[in-house]
Scaffold this active site. Sequence first.
Site, PDB file in Angstrom:
ATOM      1  N   ARG A 141       0.839  -1.204   0.000  1.00  0.00           N
ATOM      2  CA  ARG A 141       0.000   0.000   0.000  1.00  0.00           C
ATOM      3  C   ARG A 141       0.873   1.253   0.000  1.00  0.00           C
ATOM      4  O   ARG A 141       0.645   2.169  -0.783  1.00  0.00           O
ATOM      5  CB  ARG A 141      -0.926  -0.033   1.223  1.00  0.00           C
ATOM      6  CG  ARG A 141      -2.087   0.901   1.164  1.00  0.00           C
ATOM      7  CD  ARG A 141      -3.181   0.452   2.121  1.00  0.00           C
ATOM      8  NE  ARG A 141      -2.616   0.062   3.420  1.00  0.00           N
ATOM      9  CZ  ARG A 141      -2.423   0.900   4.441  1.00  0.00           C
ATOM     10  NH1 ARG A 141      -2.748   2.173   4.323  1.00  0.00           N
ATOM     11  NH2 ARG A 141      -1.909   0.479   5.575  1.00  0.00           N
ATOM     12  N   SER A 198       2.593 -21.454   8.589  1.00  0.00           N
ATOM     13  CA  SER A 198       3.176 -21.433   9.924  1.00  0.00           C
ATOM     14  C   SER A 198       4.691 -21.461   9.872  1.00  0.00           C
ATOM     15  O   SER A 198       5.282 -22.038   8.964  1.00  0.00           O
ATOM     16  CB  SER A 198       2.692 -22.635  10.741  1.00  0.00           C
ATOM     17  OG  SER A 198       3.317 -22.617  12.012  1.00  0.00           O
ATOM     18  N   GLY A 199       5.273 -20.856  10.893  1.00  0.00           N
ATOM     19  CA  GLY A 199       6.726 -20.890  11.021  1.00  0.00           C
ATOM     20  C   GLY A 199       7.326 -19.533  11.307  1.00  0.00           C
ATOM     21  O   GLY A 199       8.545 -19.382  11.360  1.00  0.00           O
ATOM     22  N   GLY A 200       6.456 -18.554  11.488  1.00  0.00           N
ATOM     23  CA  GLY A 200       6.956 -17.223  11.814  1.00  0.00           C
ATOM     24  C   GLY A 200       7.803 -16.639  10.687  1.00  0.00           C
ATOM     25  O   GLY A 200       7.785 -17.134   9.560  1.00  0.00           O
ATOM     26  N   LYS A 260      -5.001 -24.598  10.032  1.00  0.00           N
ATOM     27  CA  LYS A 260      -4.007 -23.684  10.620  1.00  0.00           C
ATOM     28  C   LYS A 260      -4.495 -23.163  11.977  1.00  0.00           C
ATOM     29  O   LYS A 260      -3.713 -23.040  12.915  1.00  0.00           O
ATOM     30  CB  LYS A 260      -3.722 -22.506   9.667  1.00  0.00           C
ATOM     31  CG  LYS A 260      -2.799 -21.438  10.273  1.00  0.00           C
ATOM     32  CD  LYS A 260      -1.474 -22.011  10.706  1.00  0.00           C
ATOM     33  CE  LYS A 260      -0.409 -21.061  11.183  1.00  0.00           C
ATOM     34  NZ  LYS A 260      -0.682 -19.929  11.989  1.00  0.00           N
ATOM     35  N   HIS A 274      -3.967 -25.848  14.412  1.00  0.00           N
ATOM     36  CA  HIS A 274      -2.517 -25.863  14.666  1.00  0.00           C
ATOM     37  C   HIS A 274      -2.182 -24.860  15.765  1.00  0.00           C
ATOM     38  O   HIS A 274      -1.449 -25.154  16.715  1.00  0.00           O
ATOM     39  CB  HIS A 274      -1.752 -25.522  13.374  1.00  0.00           C
ATOM     40  CG  HIS A 274      -0.319 -25.111  13.591  1.00  0.00           C
ATOM     41  ND1 HIS A 274       0.029 -23.862  14.083  1.00  0.00           N
ATOM     42  CD2 HIS A 274       0.839 -25.770  13.408  1.00  0.00           C
ATOM     43  CE1 HIS A 274       1.347 -23.782  14.193  1.00  0.00           C
ATOM     44  NE2 HIS A 274       1.872 -24.923  13.788  1.00  0.00           N
ATOM     45  N   ASN A 275      -2.734 -23.661  15.645  1.00  0.00           N
ATOM     46  CA  ASN A 275      -2.446 -22.634  16.642  1.00  0.00           C
ATOM     47  C   ASN A 275      -3.038 -22.987  17.999  1.00  0.00           C
ATOM     48  O   ASN A 275      -2.423 -22.738  19.036  1.00  0.00           O
ATOM     49  CB  ASN A 275      -2.962 -21.270  16.175  1.00  0.00           C
ATOM     50  CG  ASN A 275      -2.024 -20.618  15.184  1.00  0.00           C
ATOM     51  OD1 ASN A 275      -1.289 -21.311  14.476  1.00  0.00           O
ATOM     52  ND2 ASN A 275      -2.052 -19.311  15.100  1.00  0.00           N
ATOM     53  N   GLU A 325      -0.778 -25.313  19.414  1.00  0.00           N
ATOM     54  CA  GLU A 325       0.409 -24.528  19.811  1.00  0.00           C
ATOM     55  C   GLU A 325       0.191 -23.924  21.209  1.00  0.00           C
ATOM     56  O   GLU A 325       1.069 -24.001  22.081  1.00  0.00           O
ATOM     57  CB  GLU A 325       0.632 -23.437  18.758  1.00  0.00           C
ATOM     58  CG  GLU A 325       1.653 -22.360  19.064  1.00  0.00           C
ATOM     59  CD  GLU A 325       1.661 -21.280  17.967  1.00  0.00           C
ATOM     60  OE1 GLU A 325       1.793 -21.624  16.768  1.00  0.00           O
ATOM     61  OE2 GLU A 325       1.525 -20.087  18.300  1.00  0.00           O
TER      62      GLU A 325
END
Length: 477
Positions: A33, A128-130, A183, A186-187, A190
Amino acid sequence: STAQIGVTGLAVMGRNLARNFARNGYTVAVHNRTAARTRDLVREFGGEGDFVPTESAEEFVAALERPRRLVVMVKAGAPTDAVIAEFAPLLDAGDMIIDGGNAHFADTRRREHELRERGIHFVGAGISGGEEGALNGPSIMPGGSAESYGTLGPMLERISAVAKDGRPCVVHVGPDGAGHFVKMVHNGIEYADMQLIGEAYQLLRDVGGYGPGEIADIFRAWNRGRLDSYLIEITADVLSHVDAATGRPFVDVVLDQAEQKGTGRWTVQSALDLGVPVSGIAEAVFARAVSGHSALREASRHLGGPTPRALGGDEAAAFADRVEQALYASKIVSYTQGFHQIAAASAEYGWDIDLGEVAAVWRGGCIIRAAFLDRITAAYDALPQLPSLLADKGFADEIAVAQDDWRAVVATAVTEGVPTPGFAAALAYYDSLRAPRLPAALTQGQRDYFGAHTYHRTDRDGVFHTLWGGDRTEVAG
Ligand code: 6PG
């Protein structure tokens, strides 16, 4: 038009994902943007591959080969809708919009549906994986149409993490919101993993009498065994870190209030809708909530209860071994619950998710990556219709071995007054499943008593009601 893929939204995740595509030989159109970010990316990392910097939406879309593949890496919610509203009118039938953010799966279902009517493929992809993972290989959970995966899949397989057996950590999870749903769970898992690790730490500290550095060593030792995982590894690193300003353990100078961005809460909300017990994840979300209520905690400091007495020497070492058993058993339970939720959603939404494949894509790249996931894949490979992870003989046997120590740890925690909602909830779930009879029969009796809600009998079919206010005869319900 020369770019095989485009990334819009160049904050750290988007930027790293764009670099990952470029490093793997793709020409990547980039857009943000505010154009300064686009220019910064090309100036700093332009040498890593072929980037096509663009400033306007039209220029960005024009830079893409057909069918166009646009990866959107902006905040979930309204910002994602705004970007879709901006780009969709510029696209043609067959083009794809890939949302790589942590979107709510219900939003993804809605967007997929709306765009499908215009011939555009909308792919909600959990990533995922930062930051690290986005750059060097994340675990990717795309949903959307099988058709879109045909050309997109191979590109994702190039940039994803690779598991030890050489398989890329990406799979077409299922249609529409399936990828973002997986996902989200997954979190949730986590959160549960982190909570269980936190409880293990607190017990080792308060009951084991160990300091943070010693606990780091214990976690390192665990990380060489069956608990081998990214979260255990980083826990040891965090615990051995010393604050430069004070010289004190880092963990002792951080405010003990855990924050959350919402995916754990969404997991529990969805589980409530699906009627699936995910008590381990729920306790993890609530534990973060408790931690954040500082005024309530402050006002509760005077409440009576024991002060844990630290063990020492051999007793402490034996206790640490028991905590490892409790952690492992509780972890099996939280994965059992998470996979149950995925199975239930798959049935509810018609996603046909392969649970073994889900475990397989979590083996590398993502935050919950762990040696343990190989075991889950193997369990589902052996029996794709496995009704529960606890029905797998391998896991059932391990829990059977762990359970005495698990019970002892929960009992100690209760006696010493150390809160272990994750360990305790996992154990209660396990015992609920084992129980030959549950007090649910009494619950049904109460419901029938006050509300004529009826009940079933163990000895014959039908629906029944007892005339509680009258002569207590039983009638058909
Ligand atoms: C991942 C992480 C990532 C993010 C979490 C943090 O898989 O890479 O899960 O998505 O770091 O959402 O969640 P909280 O801020 O809610 O702890």
